[in-house]
Write a protein that holds these residues in place. Structure first.
Motif, PDB file in Angstrom:
ATOM      1  N   LYS A  86       0.827  -1.211   0.000  1.00 19.66           N
ATOM      2  CA  LYS A  86       0.000   0.000   0.000  1.00 19.66           C
ATOM      3  C   LYS A  86       0.859   1.258   0.000  1.00 19.66           C
ATOM      4  N   THR A  87       1.860   1.316   0.865  1.00 21.18           N
ATOM      5  CA  THR A  87       2.709   2.503   0.963  1.00 21.18           C
ATOM      6  C   THR A  87       3.455   2.739  -0.335  1.00 21.18           C
ATOM      7  N   GLN A  88       3.961   1.680  -0.935  1.00 17.41           N
ATOM      8  CA  GLN A  88       4.690   1.811  -2.195  1.00 17.41           C
ATOM      9  C   GLN A  88       3.772   2.298  -3.316  1.00 17.41           C
ATOM     10  N   PHE A  89       2.547   1.785  -3.367  1.00 20.64           N
ATOM     11  CA  PHE A  89       1.643   2.199  -4.428  1.00 20.64           C
ATOM     12  C   PHE A  89       1.232   3.657  -4.261  1.00 20.64           C
ATOM     13  N   ILE A  90       0.990   4.105  -3.033  1.00 17.11           N
ATOM     14  CA  ILE A  90       0.651   5.507  -2.797  1.00 17.11           C
ATOM     15  C   ILE A  90       1.822   6.392  -3.227  1.00 17.11           C
ATOM     16  N   ALA A  91       3.055   5.959  -2.959  1.00 11.30           N
ATOM     17  CA  ALA A  91       4.228   6.703  -3.426  1.00 11.30           C
ATOM     18  C   ALA A  91       4.300   6.694  -4.951  1.00 11.30           C
ATOM     19  N   ASP A  92       3.944   5.563  -5.576  1.00  9.62           N
ATOM     20  CA  ASP A  92       3.947   5.466  -7.041  1.00  9.62           C
ATOM     21  C   ASP A  92       2.901   6.390  -7.666  1.00  9.62           C
ATOM     22  N   ILE A  93       1.777   6.578  -6.985  1.00  9.58           N
ATOM     23  CA  ILE A  93       0.757   7.500  -7.489  1.00  9.58           C
ATOM     24  C   ILE A  93       1.346   8.894  -7.618  1.00  9.58           C
ATOM     25  N   ARG A  94       2.079   9.324  -6.577  1.00 10.89           N
ATOM     26  CA  ARG A  94       2.697  10.651  -6.613  1.00 10.89           C
ATOM     27  C   ARG A  94       3.859  10.703  -7.596  1.00 10.89           C
ATOM     28  N   ARG A  95       4.691   9.676  -7.598  1.00 13.80           N
ATOM     29  CA  ARG A  95       5.889   9.661  -8.442  1.00 13.80           C
ATOM     30  C   ARG A  95       5.529   9.686  -9.928  1.00 13.80           C
ATOM     31  N   HIS A  96       4.534   8.907 -10.314  1.00 17.36           N
ATOM     32  CA  HIS A  96       4.171   8.799 -11.733  1.00 17.36           C
ATOM     33  C   HIS A  96       3.012   9.714 -12.114  1.00 17.36           C
ATOM     34  N   ASP A  97       2.562  10.517 -11.167  1.00 19.53           N
ATOM     35  CA  ASP A  97       1.479  11.481 -11.400  1.00 19.53           C
ATOM     36  C   ASP A  97       0.239  10.789 -11.974  1.00 19.53           C
ATOM     37  N   LEU A  98      -0.153   9.691 -11.315  1.00 20.59           N
ATOM     38  CA  LEU A  98      -1.339   8.948 -11.743  1.00 20.59           C
ATOM     39  C   LEU A  98      -2.591   9.724 -11.349  1.00 20.59           C
ATOM     40  N   PRO A  99      -3.661   9.630 -12.140  1.00 20.17           N
ATOM     41  CA  PRO A  99      -4.866  10.434 -11.887  1.00 20.17           C
ATOM     42  C   PRO A  99      -5.761   9.876 -10.780  1.00 20.17           C
ATOM     43  N   ILE A 100      -5.167   9.647  -9.612  1.00 16.76           N
ATOM     44  CA  ILE A 100      -5.910   9.208  -8.434  1.00 16.76           C
ATOM     45  C   ILE A 100      -5.673  10.269  -7.371  1.00 16.76           C
ATOM     46  N   GLU A 101      -6.766  10.864  -6.903  1.00 16.29           N
ATOM     47  CA  GLU A 101      -6.652  11.989  -5.982  1.00 16.29           C
ATOM     48  C   GLU A 101      -7.371  11.679  -4.684  1.00 16.29           C
ATOM     49  N   GLY A 102      -6.609  11.478  -3.641  1.00 18.03           N
ATOM     50  CA  GLY A 102      -7.203  11.233  -2.337  1.00 18.03           C
ATOM     51  C   GLY A 102      -7.567  12.534  -1.646  1.00 18.03           C
ATOM     52  N   ARG A 103      -8.574  12.465  -0.797  1.00 16.75           N
ATOM     53  CA  ARG A 103      -8.992  13.625   0.003  1.00 16.75           C
ATOM     54  C   ARG A 103      -8.864  13.264   1.474  1.00 16.75           C
ATOM     55  N   ASN A 104      -8.544  14.245   2.275  1.00 16.74           N
ATOM     56  CA  ASN A 104      -8.486  14.017   3.717  1.00 16.74           C
ATOM     57  C   ASN A 104      -9.891  13.933   4.270  1.00 16.74           C
ATOM     58  N   PHE A 105     -10.151  12.854   4.981  1.00 12.24           N
ATOM     59  CA  PHE A 105     -11.454  12.635   5.598  1.00 12.24           C
ATOM     60  C   PHE A 105     -11.207  11.960   6.934  1.00 12.24           C
ATOM     61  N   ALA A 106     -11.540  12.667   7.998  1.00  8.33           N
ATOM     62  CA  ALA A 106     -11.359  12.150   9.355  1.00  8.33           C
ATOM     63  C   ALA A 106      -9.905  11.748   9.617  1.00  8.33           C
ATOM     64  N   GLY A 107      -8.977  12.553   9.126  1.00 10.73           N
ATOM     65  CA  GLY A 107      -7.564  12.314   9.379  1.00 10.73           C
ATOM     66  C   GLY A 107      -6.922  11.260   8.500  1.00 10.73           C
ATOM     67  N   ARG A 108      -7.646  10.738   7.536  1.00 15.52           N
ATOM     68  CA  ARG A 108      -7.096   9.714   6.624  1.00 15.52           C
ATOM     69  C   ARG A 108      -7.412  10.082   5.197  1.00 15.52           C
ATOM     70  N   LYS A 109      -6.684   9.477   4.270  1.00 16.55           N
ATOM     71  CA  LYS A 109      -6.970   9.684   2.851  1.00 16.55           C
ATOM     72  C   LYS A 109      -8.173   8.837   2.474  1.00 16.55           C
ATOM     73  N   ALA A 110      -9.087   9.450   1.746  1.00 15.89           N
ATOM     74  CA  ALA A 110     -10.270   8.745   1.255  1.00 15.89           C
ATOM     75  C   ALA A 110     -10.351   8.964  -0.248  1.00 15.89           C
ATOM     76  N   TYR A 111     -10.820   7.965  -0.958  1.00 11.67           N
ATOM     77  CA  TYR A 111     -10.860   7.995  -2.411  1.00 11.67           C
ATOM     78  C   TYR A 111     -12.285   7.780  -2.892  1.00 11.67           C
ATOM     79  N   SER A 112     -12.607   8.361  -4.031  1.00 10.45           N
ATOM     80  CA  SER A 112     -13.956   8.255  -4.595  1.00 10.45           C
ATOM     81  C   SER A 112     -14.089   6.977  -5.430  1.00 10.45           C
TER      82      SER A 112
END
Length: 103
Positions: free
Chosen positions: A17-43
């Protein structure tokens, strides 16, 4: 409904999970998490994109190439279709399975 980073990782068929979240940022993948209750939440749209990434990874396509392919998708149109599906406004859904079956 909101999805966790674990759900996104699982949909994309990533091992860590941690590596994939880093890969999202590194490769600029079109997945955008939002902060919800102190955690990232995705649509649901982000989950759909993660499923596409998982399918592309089945064909050993790199994340850089995935990003280039995903840039061709109109995110607003995808979001509209996913919202219609979630609201049960879609009468027919056609799914094509590309998985390889052993017989």
């Amino acid at each position: 409904m909101l999805y966790s980073s674990f759900d996104i990782k699982t949909a994309a068929k990533a091992c860590d999970k941690t590596q994939f979240i880093a890969d999202i940022r590194r490769h600029d993948l079109p997945i955008e998490g939002r902060n919800f209750a102190g955690r990232k939440a995705y649509s649901l749209t982000d989950l759909a994109v993660a499923l596409l990434i998982g399918r592309l990874r089945d064909y050993e396509i790199s994340l850089t190439s995935c990003r280039r392919l995903l840039e061709r998708i109109d995110r607003n149109l995808l979001r509209d279709h996913v919202d219609r599906f979630a609201a049960n406004e879609v009468e027919d859904v056609v799914l094509e399975s590309l998985s390889r079956c052993k017989m």
